[in-house]
Design a protein around this motif. Sequence first.
Motif, mmCIF file in Angstrom:
data_model
loop_
_atom_site.group_PDB
_atom_site.id
_atom_site.type_symbol
_atom_site.label_atom_id
_atom_site.label_comp_id
_atom_site.label_asym_id
_atom_site.label_seq_id
_atom_site.Cartn_x
_atom_site.Cartn_y
_atom_site.Cartn_z
ATOM 1 N N VAL A 164 -5.092 4.310 -7.799
ATOM 2 C CA VAL A 164 -4.426 4.881 -6.687
ATOM 3 C C VAL A 164 -5.440 5.160 -5.443
ATOM 4 C CG1 VAL A 164 -2.273 5.257 -7.765
ATOM 5 C CG2 VAL A 164 -3.808 7.183 -7.788
ATOM 6 N N LEU A 165 -6.486 5.623 -5.806
ATOM 7 C CA LEU A 165 -7.331 5.626 -4.561
ATOM 8 C C LEU A 165 -7.808 4.726 -3.880
ATOM 9 C CD1 LEU A 165 -9.431 8.969 -5.853
ATOM 10 C CD2 LEU A 165 -7.257 9.019 -4.734
ATOM 11 N N PRO A 202 1.697 2.088 -3.852
ATOM 12 C CA PRO A 202 0.622 2.830 -4.499
ATOM 13 C C PRO A 202 0.445 4.306 -3.846
ATOM 14 C CG PRO A 202 0.152 0.446 -4.176
ATOM 15 C CD PRO A 202 1.547 0.713 -3.572
ATOM 16 N N ALA A 251 -6.396 -3.794 -9.034
ATOM 17 C CA ALA A 251 -5.611 -2.664 -8.668
ATOM 18 C C ALA A 251 -4.388 -2.390 -9.616
ATOM 19 C CB ALA A 251 -4.739 -2.959 -7.313
ATOM 20 N N ASN A 252 -3.866 -1.491 -9.496
ATOM 21 C CA ASN A 252 -2.810 -1.106 -10.611
ATOM 22 C C ASN A 252 -3.059 -0.942 -12.007
ATOM 23 O OD1 ASN A 252 0.062 -0.473 -10.643
ATOM 24 N ND2 ASN A 252 0.437 -2.534 -11.293
ATOM 25 N N GLN A 280 -1.473 15.806 -12.138
ATOM 26 C CA GLN A 280 -2.684 16.299 -12.206
ATOM 27 C C GLN A 280 -2.648 17.727 -11.741
ATOM 28 O OE1 GLN A 280 -5.220 14.716 -13.227
ATOM 29 N NE2 GLN A 280 -3.956 12.678 -13.567
ATOM 30 N N PHE A 287 -10.440 12.877 -1.902
ATOM 31 C CA PHE A 287 -10.181 12.764 -3.328
ATOM 32 C C PHE A 287 -11.235 12.019 -3.840
ATOM 33 C CE2 PHE A 287 -5.397 12.615 -1.746
ATOM 34 C CZ PHE A 287 -5.074 13.830 -2.390
ATOM 35 N N ALA A 309 -8.441 14.090 -8.011
ATOM 36 C CA ALA A 309 -7.467 13.488 -8.520
ATOM 37 C C ALA A 309 -7.108 13.136 -9.903
ATOM 38 C CB ALA A 309 -7.452 12.395 -7.315
ATOM 39 N N GLY A 310 -8.302 13.637 -10.676
ATOM 40 C CA GLY A 310 -7.868 13.120 -12.067
ATOM 41 C C GLY A 310 -9.035 12.234 -12.717
ATOM 42 N N GLN A 313 -7.335 6.986 -11.979
ATOM 43 C CA GLN A 313 -6.931 7.353 -10.710
ATOM 44 C C GLN A 313 -7.534 6.503 -9.661
ATOM 45 O OE1 GLN A 313 -3.802 8.583 -11.135
ATOM 46 N NE2 GLN A 313 -4.033 10.451 -9.631
ATOM 47 N N PHE A 356 -1.156 19.283 -9.352
ATOM 48 C CA PHE A 356 -0.993 19.855 -7.855
ATOM 49 C C PHE A 356 0.404 20.734 -7.808
ATOM 50 C CE2 PHE A 356 -4.466 18.125 -5.298
ATOM 51 C CZ PHE A 356 -5.306 17.418 -6.305
ATOM 52 N N LEU A 363 -0.282 13.149 -8.658
ATOM 53 C CA LEU A 363 -0.792 14.272 -8.287
ATOM 54 C C LEU A 363 0.215 15.490 -8.682
ATOM 55 C CD1 LEU A 363 -2.691 13.686 -5.048
ATOM 56 C CD2 LEU A 363 -3.649 13.992 -6.936
ATOM 57 N N VAL A 377 0.698 -1.205 0.277
ATOM 58 C CA VAL A 377 -0.033 0.013 -0.120
ATOM 59 C C VAL A 377 0.847 1.185 0.001
ATOM 60 C CG1 VAL A 377 -2.091 -1.047 0.876
ATOM 61 C CG2 VAL A 377 -0.286 -0.164 2.588
ATOM 62 N N PRO A 405 -6.127 1.743 -3.316
ATOM 63 C CA PRO A 405 -4.943 1.313 -2.679
ATOM 64 C C PRO A 405 -4.982 2.399 -1.636
ATOM 65 C CG PRO A 405 -4.199 0.872 -4.804
ATOM 66 C CD PRO A 405 -5.654 1.789 -5.005
ATOM 67 N N PHE A 406 -5.186 3.558 -1.781
ATOM 68 C CA PHE A 406 -5.147 4.636 -0.381
ATOM 69 C C PHE A 406 -6.091 4.200 0.183
ATOM 70 C CE2 PHE A 406 -5.909 9.473 0.523
ATOM 71 C CZ PHE A 406 -4.914 9.257 1.408
ATOM 72 N N LEU A 422 -6.974 1.191 1.269
ATOM 73 C CA LEU A 422 -6.403 -0.082 2.009
ATOM 74 C C LEU A 422 -5.291 0.609 2.842
ATOM 75 C CD1 LEU A 422 -7.103 -2.970 1.824
ATOM 76 C CD2 LEU A 422 -5.061 -3.289 0.187
ATOM 77 N N LEU A 423 -4.456 1.658 2.595
ATOM 78 C CA LEU A 423 -3.782 2.038 3.525
ATOM 79 C C LEU A 423 -4.552 2.535 4.704
ATOM 80 C CD1 LEU A 423 -0.867 3.120 4.505
ATOM 81 C CD2 LEU A 423 -1.480 5.190 3.372
#
Lengths: 210, 210
Positions: free
Chosen positions: B182-183, A185, B105-106, A197, B148, B174-175, B179, A199, A193, A182, B185-186, B188-189
């Motif tokens: 990545v959101l 990613p 994912a990915n 994107q 996001f 976030a685009g 995207q 940022f 970003l 995690v 997995p985010f 999952l973090l």
Amino acid sequence: MKIGIIGSGNVGGALGKRWAALGHQVLFSTRRPDSEEMKTLVASAGPRARATTAAETVAASDILLLATPWPVTREMVESLGELNNKILIDATNPLLPNLAGLEFANTSSGAEQVAQWAKGARVVKAFNTIGDNIMEQTTFGEISPVLFYCGDDKEAKQTAHQLAAELGFDPQNAGPLTQARVLEPFALLWISLAVKQGFGRDIAFQLLKR
Amino acid sequence: MKIGIIGSGNVGGALGKRWAALGHQVLFSTRRPDSEEMKTLVASAGPRARATTAAETVAASDILLLATPWPVTREMVESLGELNNKILIDATNPLLPNLAGLEFANTSSGAEQVAQWAKGARVVKAFNTIGDNIMEQTTFGEISPVLFYCGDDKEAKQTAHQLAAELGFDPQNAGPLTQARVLEPFALLWISLAVKQGFGRDIAFQLLKR
């Protein structure tokens, strides 16, 4: 600490310079210690930094920072030979070309691969989730951005924690090395970003708790 | 706005209650409108909320929030039929059992799958990266956590942005829908830290800029 930088590019250069400024001994590993680029880096890092071969860097360092471009990482790590229980901080990300994704994700991670390639090393993942500009100037006003690390060796994690805290990060233990699945990613979130994107690169995350 | 909640569990319940309290009309889709659970949810959501079938929820709503458990998501979404250009906010995560990772994912994402299943809908990914407790009570002192969203339809993204801002989040674009790779997995973090690594669920992230 005696810190060896494997991969003396933007990330390795930024971290090495700051750790040298904080009093650590830093060796920058390079194939060309006499190149203008390396001379400039070493000069800006001050008297506690030096550029030398990978072999001497490994022999003379307690801690290795791995900050290679992903495509050369395996060859570079395997060329280091037996690492005798040294701590290796993996700051790489297994990026595919054009930021199309990660070579490993979800079911494995770059860190788990690196741990297989780095013979005898204690691997901790850290310093992969934000850009070298945040490593150079870490804080946002008074706020310390979060810096997650993960790994399976307690001492290696404590070392990464301390080295991150010294730079002004808020270091957080994200768990075992598999958590790189995690954190890598999460790096791609920052990169996408910052680079794609709109940022810009002066962004980071604060961990909020209540 | 007229908001239909598809999947009236923790996340759908928390968001529906708060949006109803803010003045939106909310329909909670359910197979059992008369169950004690749904009666309790509707009562706590106040006079602008009601529980009804999925068919009526879709027909009477401008905006759909998808908050189903992942294993039933495909069947549920496909059963909704033609969605006539409605905005669908996808708050799901394609979690594998025991939080072992993500089903996609990915190289793909749950959101991209949902966009294929939701015929005629304009899909935006949002509200998937933090727990329902943060949706219920959003701010950390004075600080608004980042929320996001990503998608390919401008109006759908503006709607998600507004609905997040009304709750007290700092909404960030976030685009494109890819995207979500990545959101998710985010998410999952957040989940792994909250549930497995001892951080607890009262955590979130602030986006720092300078």
